[in-house]
Design an enzyme around this catalytic site. Structure first.
Site, PDB file in Angstrom:
ATOM      1  N   THR A  88      -3.887   7.968  -3.294  1.00 46.98           N
ATOM      2  CA  THR A  88      -6.268   7.609  -2.811  1.00 46.98           C
ATOM      3  C   THR A  88      -6.430   8.828  -4.835  1.00 46.98           C
ATOM      4  O   THR A  88      -6.860   9.078  -5.345  1.00 46.98           O
ATOM      5  CB  THR A  88      -6.408   8.151  -2.225  1.00 46.98           C
ATOM      6  OG1 THR A  88      -5.950   7.074  -1.579  1.00 46.98           O
ATOM      7  CG2 THR A  88      -8.315   7.315  -2.803  1.00 46.98           C
TER       8      THR A  88
ATOM      9  N   GLY B 223       1.161  -1.558   0.087  1.00 44.25           N
ATOM     10  CA  GLY B 223       0.121   0.036   0.479  1.00 44.25           C
ATOM     11  C   GLY B 223       0.773   1.065   0.218  1.00 44.25           C
ATOM     12  O   GLY B 223       0.103   2.702  -0.283  1.00 44.25           O
TER      13      GLY B 223
ATOM     14  N   LYS C 200       2.545  12.671   7.050  1.00 45.21           N
ATOM     15  CA  LYS C 200       2.613  12.250   5.426  1.00 45.21           C
ATOM     16  C   LYS C 200       3.645  12.641   4.735  1.00 45.21           C
ATOM     17  O   LYS C 200       3.559  13.956   4.864  1.00 45.21           O
ATOM     18  CB  LYS C 200       0.740  12.545   4.573  1.00 45.21           C
ATOM     19  CG  LYS C 200       0.670  11.705   4.107  1.00 45.21           C
ATOM     20  CD  LYS C 200      -0.523  11.166   2.985  1.00 45.21           C
ATOM     21  CE  LYS C 200      -0.356  11.119   1.714  1.00 45.21           C
ATOM     22  NZ  LYS C 200      -0.011   9.324   1.488  1.00 45.21           N
TER      23      LYS C 200
ATOM     24  N   HIS D  51      -4.866  15.054   5.036  1.00 50.10           N
ATOM     25  CA  HIS D  51      -4.542  13.480   5.354  1.00 50.10           C
ATOM     26  C   HIS D  51      -3.081  14.014   6.428  1.00 50.10           C
ATOM     27  O   HIS D  51      -3.205  15.343   6.617  1.00 50.10           O
ATOM     28  CB  HIS D  51      -3.199  13.119   5.091  1.00 50.10           C
ATOM     29  CG  HIS D  51      -3.546  11.614   3.904  1.00 50.10           C
ATOM     30  ND1 HIS D  51      -4.262  12.159   2.763  1.00 50.10           N
ATOM     31  CD2 HIS D  51      -4.035  10.465   4.536  1.00 50.10           C
ATOM     32  CE1 HIS D  51      -5.110  11.256   2.049  1.00 50.10           C
ATOM     33  NE2 HIS D  51      -4.267  10.663   2.585  1.00 50.10           N
TER      34      HIS D  51
ATOM     35  N   THR E 158       2.510   4.458  -0.940  1.00 49.31           N
ATOM     36  CA  THR E 158       1.702   5.120  -2.012  1.00 49.31           C
ATOM     37  C   THR E 158       3.540   5.829  -2.482  1.00 49.31           C
ATOM     38  O   THR E 158       4.518   6.395  -1.456  1.00 49.31           O
ATOM     39  CB  THR E 158       1.069   6.336  -1.296  1.00 49.31           C
ATOM     40  OG1 THR E 158       1.324   7.200  -0.603  1.00 49.31           O
ATOM     41  CG2 THR E 158      -0.444   5.299  -1.187  1.00 49.31           C
TER      42      THR E 158
HETATM   43  P1  NAD Z   1       4.968   5.551   8.722  1.00 52.07           P
HETATM   44  O1  NAD Z   1       6.429   6.363   8.395  1.00 52.07           O
HETATM   45  O2  NAD Z   1       4.635   6.141  10.109  1.00 52.07           O
HETATM   46  O3  NAD Z   1       5.786   4.073   8.309  1.00 52.07           O
HETATM   47  C1  NAD Z   1       7.110   3.900   7.686  1.00 52.07           C
HETATM   48  C2  NAD Z   1       7.481   3.018   8.389  1.00 52.07           C
HETATM   49  O4  NAD Z   1       8.570   2.427   7.025  1.00 52.07           O
HETATM   50  C3  NAD Z   1       8.725   3.233   9.442  1.00 52.07           C
HETATM   51  O5  NAD Z   1       8.943   2.339  10.498  1.00 52.07           O
HETATM   52  C4  NAD Z   1      10.005   3.186   8.559  1.00 52.07           C
HETATM   53  O6  NAD Z   1      11.111   2.994   9.242  1.00 52.07           O
HETATM   54  C5  NAD Z   1       9.583   2.193   7.205  1.00 52.07           C
HETATM   55  N1  NAD Z   1      11.174   2.306   7.054  1.00 52.07           N
HETATM   56  C6  NAD Z   1      11.706   3.179   6.129  1.00 52.07           C
HETATM   57  N2  NAD Z   1      12.159   2.574   5.771  1.00 52.07           N
HETATM   58  C7  NAD Z   1      12.607   1.326   5.448  1.00 52.07           C
HETATM   59  C8  NAD Z   1      13.353   0.854   4.619  1.00 52.07           C
HETATM   60  N3  NAD Z   1      14.125   0.837   4.081  1.00 52.07           N
HETATM   61  N4  NAD Z   1      13.411  -0.436   4.745  1.00 52.07           N
HETATM   62  C9  NAD Z   1      12.434  -1.032   6.532  1.00 52.07           C
HETATM   63  N5  NAD Z   1      11.136  -0.491   6.690  1.00 52.07           N
HETATM   64  C10 NAD Z   1      11.784   0.916   6.670  1.00 52.07           C
HETATM   65  O7  NAD Z   1       3.890   5.430   7.218  1.00 52.07           O
HETATM   66  P2  NAD Z   1       2.781   4.931   7.716  1.00 52.07           P
HETATM   67  O8  NAD Z   1       1.363   6.196   7.649  1.00 52.07           O
HETATM   68  O9  NAD Z   1       2.535   4.051   8.008  1.00 52.07           O
HETATM   69  O10 NAD Z   1       2.149   4.677   5.501  1.00 52.07           O
HETATM   70  C11 NAD Z   1       3.439   4.031   5.212  1.00 52.07           C
HETATM   71  C12 NAD Z   1       3.184   3.853   3.990  1.00 52.07           C
HETATM   72  O11 NAD Z   1       1.556   3.713   3.388  1.00 52.07           O
HETATM   73  C13 NAD Z   1       2.786   5.313   2.642  1.00 52.07           C
HETATM   74  O12 NAD Z   1       3.561   5.402   1.497  1.00 52.07           O
HETATM   75  C14 NAD Z   1       1.804   5.801   3.041  1.00 52.07           C
HETATM   76  O13 NAD Z   1       0.764   7.301   2.062  1.00 52.07           O
HETATM   77  C15 NAD Z   1       0.519   4.695   2.957  1.00 52.07           C
HETATM   78  N6  NAD Z   1      -0.649   4.160   3.430  1.00 52.07           N
HETATM   79  C16 NAD Z   1      -1.338   3.900   2.383  1.00 52.07           C
HETATM   80  C17 NAD Z   1      -2.830   3.158   2.908  1.00 52.07           C
HETATM   81  C18 NAD Z   1      -3.247   2.361   1.289  1.00 52.07           C
HETATM   82  O14 NAD Z   1      -4.566   2.234   1.848  1.00 52.07           O
HETATM   83  N7  NAD Z   1      -2.794   2.270   0.391  1.00 52.07           N
HETATM   84  C19 NAD Z   1      -3.461   3.785   4.058  1.00 52.07           C
HETATM   85  C20 NAD Z   1      -1.928   4.335   4.586  1.00 52.07           C
HETATM   86  C21 NAD Z   1      -1.189   4.782   4.452  1.00 52.07           C
END
Ligand code: NAD
Length: 262
Positions: free
Chosen positions: A161, A92, A154, A150, A94
């Site tokens: 979306t 998921g 973010k 958001h 983005t």
């Molecule tokens: P967040 O920043 O809270 O979490 C991201 C995590 O990824 C962190 O724990 C970070 O340490 C980890 N990370 C960073 N670099 C990394 C690497 N090289 N290897 C492994 N892990 C790594 O972000 P979030 O709010 O949880 O969102 C994460 C992603 O999901 C974003 O791209 C967001 O836009 C997306 N998102 C998608 C949906 C959907 O329905 N598709 C919904 C919500 C969020």
């Protein structure tokens, strides 16, 4: 039982996925994967490993659910392509760049891959509705603008979306989004060209995800709106996708397909 690893384990979404998985009898949370440098403890996970050490974890799971960053997606696909064969990836994340998209494409030749900008039923349904509305309320008489909001943590804008909704509106008007996309306005913009699809991003507070698609005519305005009340909405949808994709042959799958909306 579907065995899961969660990439981006320490993040907001990673933890939401873990909490729901722990409460599901048919899912087994094997481990989390996150940046190697990060403190490897999290209450939601039996254990967390760094990306560099993830191969062992991948060997023990059916599906990897990823909510991380574009760089992490690239690293997962590049470093662990072989370990992902015979498993499935649901992502998921983005703001994916072209390199990440290409890596997901080549991974899908050997592994089942589902990448979705949004895992909710509401948004996936809305996307189909927007395409239809945009085709009837055409570019000559209706201006299409998308406003998303958001939380302030973010990292990408406009939201994945919002881009998917814009692509659907453009598809309804038989034109590639790249030809009509307009991200924000400022300064001496000149008059709005007909056909433009505007994208606007609001950031702040605890907003889990709001999207409004506006069709602005001279005498009427049509507004289609979705509000996510909790990010568990997306975690729940990602777990639905994980159950569905387990054991599927290599290829690209979509959330609309999982939800039977295609
Ligand atoms: P967040 O920043 O809270 O979490 C991201 C995590 O990824 C962190 O724990 C970070 O340490 C980890 N990370 C960073 N670099 C990394 C690497 N090289 N290897 C492994 N892990 C790594 O972000 P979030 O709010 O949880 O969102 C994460 C992603 O999901 C974003 O791209 C967001 O836009 C997306 N998102 C998608 C949906 C959907 O329905 N598709 C919904 C919500 C969020």
């Amino acid at each position: 039982v579907t065995r899961l690893a969660v990439c981006g384990a320490r993040g907001r979404m990673g933890r939401a996925v873990a909490r729901l998985a722990a409460a599901s009898d048919d899912l087994q949370l094997v481990a989390g994967i996150d940046r190697s440098t990060i403190d490897a403890v999290a209450a939601e996970f039996p254990r967390i490993v760094g990306m560099a050490d993830a191969a062992g974890v991948l060997a023990e799971v059916d599906v990897v659910v990823d909510f991380s960053t574009p760089a992490a997606v690239r690293e997962l696909c590049e470093r662990h392509a072989a370990a992902l064969v015979g498993r499935a990836l649901v992502t998921g994340t983005t703001g994916l760049d072209e390199a990440a998209e290409e890596l997901l494409g080549s991974l899908a030749e050997r592994t089942a891959v589902l990448a979705a900008a949004n895992f909710s039923v509401g948004v996936n349904l809305l996307t189909a509705v927007v395409q239809r509305v945009a085709s009837v309320l055409g570019a000559e008489r209706y201006d299409c603008e998308i406003v998303e909001a958001h939380h302030g943590r973010k990292l990408d804008a406009p939201s994945g979306t919002a881009l998917a909704l814009a692509a659907a509106a453009a598809a309804g008007r038989d034109i590639p989004l790249a030809h009509v996309r307009r991200d924000g306005r400022s300064g001496e913009t000149g008059a709005r060209p007909a056909g433009e699809i505007g994208l606007h991003s609001v950031r702040g507070g605890g907003v889990a995800g709001d999207h409004a698609v506006l069709f602005l005519g001279e005498r009427e305005t049509v507004e289609l709106r979705h509000r996510a009340l909790d990010r568990a909405l997306f975690a729940d949808g990602a777990l639905t996708a994980a159950r569905w994709i387990r054991g599927r042959p290599p290829g690209r799958y979509t959330m609309a397909g999982v939800l039977g909306l295609e």
